[in-house]
Design an enzyme around this catalytic site. Sequence first.
Site, PDB file in Angstrom:
ATOM      1  N   LYS A 216      -0.387   2.260  -0.279  1.00 12.30           N
ATOM      2  CA  LYS A 216      -1.347   2.272   0.827  1.00 12.30           C
ATOM      3  C   LYS A 216      -0.773   1.555   2.043  1.00 12.30           C
ATOM      4  O   LYS A 216      -0.346   0.397   1.962  1.00 12.30           O
ATOM      5  CB  LYS A 216      -2.665   1.607   0.403  1.00 12.30           C
ATOM      6  N   ILE A 217      -0.788   2.262   3.165  1.00 13.76           N
ATOM      7  CA  ILE A 217      -0.313   1.723   4.444  1.00 13.76           C
ATOM      8  C   ILE A 217      -1.432   1.880   5.460  1.00 13.76           C
ATOM      9  O   ILE A 217      -1.998   2.973   5.594  1.00 13.76           O
ATOM     10  CB  ILE A 217       0.942   2.476   4.915  1.00 13.76           C
TER      11      ILE A 217
END
Length: 370
Positions: A141-142
Amino acid sequence: MSTNPLAALSDAGVSIWLDDLSRERLDSGNLSGLIAEQHVVGVTTNPTIFATALSKGSAYDAQVRELAARGADTDAAVREITTTDVRNACDLFRDIYTATDGVDGRVSIEVDPRLATNTEATVAEALDLAKAVDRPNLLVKIPATVEGLPAITRVLAEGISVNVTLIFSVERYRHVMEAFITGLEQARANGHDLHGLHSVASFFVSRVDSEIDKRLDALGTPAAAALRGEAAIANAVLAYAAYEETFRGERWEALAAAGARAQRPLWASTGVKDPQYSDTRYVDQLVVADTVNTMPEKTLHAVADHGKIEGDAVTGRAARAQEVFDGLVEVGIDLDDVFVALETEGVDKFEKSWAELLDTVTGQLNQAKG
């Protein structure tokens, strides 16, 4: 359509992912049960989820004692604890991953939220997490911050699947999809198999209503009151229209011909925060094919009990959604300010949760050392 709301949701093309993960869930068989009985085909995590998990119960005690005996510092301990949970969840979902050709059976882990405004550090952290978990069904997750956008491209270019988080506005979502497509083009140039790359774009829902409703209430006019509770669903509908528009045309078709799959919209923050609203509204009203709805267990059970899944609730409704947004501007809502406030608040909340997680693990390590 099935009379079981969760089955009906799945039949409508919505992948049901649980927005929660803990050692207790894994060890007790709770997560296995949700997979077997409640149509759950994936899991998402975030710093708040891990902070909550580590602060409750004794499920992590044995690992903390082992880490303390090795002399691990807090950061190393947090990395090992969280990646262990995610790795084990990836293994649990591996059959679903295989059966769906990699579309579902996915488990997400988030980069350190303190890096949200640092592109280089985000890329390095994402690569390290992918290496540490070492499972093909992982999503890193970014956040969709300005600095996160080039990180998304670069991580995908390295052949790592990405869950883009903290998306609030359609404008930013368009930038996310551009970063995704560019990342795939670079991945192809780097020799990676595009069919094995996967991405979802986590579009936050309930927080939009929470912020805009607060501002509408402050205005106190009948016109403002009439728009209460309309913004979040309208925002998601416009996002889906942007998705349909983006994943067509020559540029995308060239990638699709090389095996690429579109970045699915993921409806996040779908737990209802205002008791005036139905507790299943952010599921019932966002039914549309090729999407993910990641929900807390409370919402999952509410949908199973009394959800109203009545087929596609999104396609073809962009014009009405735009009317809602036009109305918000007319009554005086500064939408640009809303979305800046939501992103800032989102990053701040995750940073606070991360600090709580570090404090909890520090205390547990110290206690284990005596």
